[in-house]
Scaffold this active site. Structure first.
Site, PDB file in Angstrom:
ATOM      1  CE  LYS A  34      15.270  29.915  19.506  1.00  0.00           C
ATOM      2  NZ  LYS A  34      16.132  31.107  19.472  1.00  0.00           N
ATOM      3  CE1 TYR A  50      10.422  32.392  23.896  1.00  0.00           C
ATOM      4  CE2 TYR A  50      11.779  30.652  22.971  1.00  0.00           C
ATOM      5  CZ  TYR A  50      11.604  31.695  23.850  1.00  0.00           C
ATOM      6  OH  TYR A  50      12.626  32.044  24.702  1.00  0.00           O
TER       7      TYR A  50
HETATM    8  C1  LIG Z   1      15.844  30.784  26.746  1.00  0.00           C
HETATM    9  C2  LIG Z   1      15.837  30.248  28.142  1.00  0.00           C
HETATM   10  C3  LIG Z   1      16.258  31.004  29.213  1.00  0.00           C
HETATM   11  N1  LIG Z   1      16.243  30.485  30.470  1.00  0.00           N
HETATM   12  C4  LIG Z   1      16.664  31.348  31.577  1.00  0.00           C
HETATM   13  C5  LIG Z   1      18.083  31.885  31.439  1.00  0.00           C
HETATM   14  C6  LIG Z   1      18.014  33.252  32.045  1.00  0.00           C
HETATM   15  O1  LIG Z   1      18.319  33.170  33.441  1.00  0.00           O
HETATM   16  C7  LIG Z   1      16.563  33.679  31.897  1.00  0.00           C
HETATM   17  C8  LIG Z   1      16.365  34.691  30.788  1.00  0.00           C
HETATM   18  O2  LIG Z   1      17.000  34.169  29.611  1.00  0.00           O
HETATM   19  P1  LIG Z   1      17.274  35.127  28.372  1.00  0.00           P
HETATM   20  O3  LIG Z   1      17.704  36.471  28.883  1.00  0.00           O
HETATM   21  O4  LIG Z   1      18.160  34.388  27.400  1.00  0.00           O
HETATM   22  O5  LIG Z   1      15.825  35.245  27.749  1.00  0.00           O
HETATM   23  P2  LIG Z   1      15.447  36.078  26.427  1.00  0.00           P
HETATM   24  O6  LIG Z   1      16.312  37.280  26.312  1.00  0.00           O
HETATM   25  O7  LIG Z   1      13.979  36.218  26.468  1.00  0.00           O
HETATM   26  O8  LIG Z   1      15.860  35.141  25.222  1.00  0.00           O
HETATM   27  C9  LIG Z   1      14.909  34.360  24.537  1.00  0.00           C
HETATM   28  O9  LIG Z   1      14.240  35.182  23.626  1.00  0.00           O
HETATM   29  C10 LIG Z   1      14.761  35.246  22.320  1.00  0.00           C
HETATM   30  C11 LIG Z   1      13.837  36.087  21.462  1.00  0.00           C
HETATM   31  C12 LIG Z   1      14.956  33.899  21.746  1.00  0.00           C
HETATM   32  O10 LIG Z   1      14.682  33.614  20.575  1.00  0.00           O
HETATM   33  C13 LIG Z   1      15.526  32.868  22.597  1.00  0.00           C
HETATM   34  O11 LIG Z   1      14.769  31.682  22.432  1.00  0.00           O
HETATM   35  C14 LIG Z   1      15.646  33.142  24.019  1.00  0.00           C
HETATM   36  O12 LIG Z   1      17.022  33.271  24.219  1.00  0.00           O
HETATM   37  O13 LIG Z   1      15.816  32.487  31.587  1.00  0.00           O
HETATM   38  C15 LIG Z   1      15.810  29.203  30.736  1.00  0.00           C
HETATM   39  O14 LIG Z   1      15.814  28.747  31.882  1.00  0.00           O
HETATM   40  N2  LIG Z   1      15.401  28.430  29.685  1.00  0.00           N
HETATM   41  C16 LIG Z   1      15.390  28.895  28.397  1.00  0.00           C
HETATM   42  O15 LIG Z   1      14.985  28.146  27.481  1.00  0.00           O
END
Ligand SMILES: Cc1cn([C@H]2C[C@H](O)[C@@H](COP(=O)(O)OP(=O)(O)O[C@H]3O[C@H](C)C(=O)[C@H](O)[C@H]3O)O2)c(=O)[nH]c1=O
Length: 187
Positions: A72, A132
């Site tokens: 990333k 990112y």
């Molecule tokens: C990461 C990602 C998520 N999603 C969907 C899945 C969930 O329904 C929604 C939120 O996902 P999540 O809660 O995992 O998002 P974050 O909590 O912001 O997590 C991210 O932020 C932290 C800091 C990280 O480093 C990771 O790259 C990434 O996991 O977006 C997608 O459709 N595509 C993606 O690439």
């Protein structure tokens, strides 16, 4: 572009040239040429954007396991984060160690999080927009979360009661997470 090494192998902070004038500024957010001149070879395939409305929102600690591990390159377009990167490669001399970096819209810094490292971001001000790019597509089956407050990691976030997603509230300890990274082998 200036490349600042950290205590973790491959985790570097990038400081781009910023051309300020009385209109504001111009900066190249990403240049494959500048990256490769500094020995950073990635083929980014996806560009992500998250908004944290509230200060104290903590996203992480996340990583995707092999063979869908992601590099990333993280930056902030509005606001500020405390960025945390943890080495989760079993057998690594820095396994379980972390570094912290202040990444803000004002400092224009970016952080490179290599495969085999977990990543977390704490929004320090409201309405923080995190951008990112990643070099592997999202794969829910390979997506893993480690607790922000895992005592084995001993991370001082400087924030007592962060806002977490349900996923992050239910995250595993590093010692329990389903993690196939082996230092020097699969990455
Ligand atoms: C990461 C990602 C998520 N999603 C969907 C899945 C969930 O329904 C929604 C939120 O996902 P999540 O809660 O995992 O998002 P974050 O909590 O912001 O997590 C991210 O932020 C932290 C800091 C990280 O480093 C990771 O790259 C990434 O996991 O977006 C997608 O459709 N595509 C993606 O690439």
């Amino acid at each position: 572009m200036k490349v600042i090494e950290t205590a973790l192998e491959g985790v570097v902070i990038l400081e781009p040239k910023v051309f300020g004038d009385d209109r504001g500024f111009f900066t190249e957010r990403y240049s494959k040429k500048s990256m490769e001149e500094n020995g950073l070879f990635f083929d980014f395939v996806q560009d992500n954007h998250s908004l944290s409305v509230y200060a104290g929102t903590l996203r992480g600690l996340h990583f995707q396991t092999a063979p869908k591990a992601q590099t990333k390159i993280v930056s902030i377009i509005t606001g500020a984060i405390l960025d945390v990167v943890v080495d989760v490669r079993k057998g690594s001399p820095t396994y379980g160690h972390h570094i912290k970096a202040l990444i803000t819209a004002d400092n224009h810094r970016k952080i490179v999080v290599p495969k085999g490292f977990a990543h977390g971001a704490l929004a320090l001000v409201p309405n923080t927009h995190q951008l990112y790019m990643v070099d592997e597509f999202y794969s829910p089956e390979h997506d893993r979360a480690i607790r922000w407050d895992d005592p084995e990691l001993n991370i001082d976030w400087g924030w007592g009661d962060p806002i977490l997603s349900d996923k992050d509230k239910e995250a595993s300890f590093l010692s329990d997470v389903d993690n196939n990274f082996i230092y020097g082998e699969n990455i």
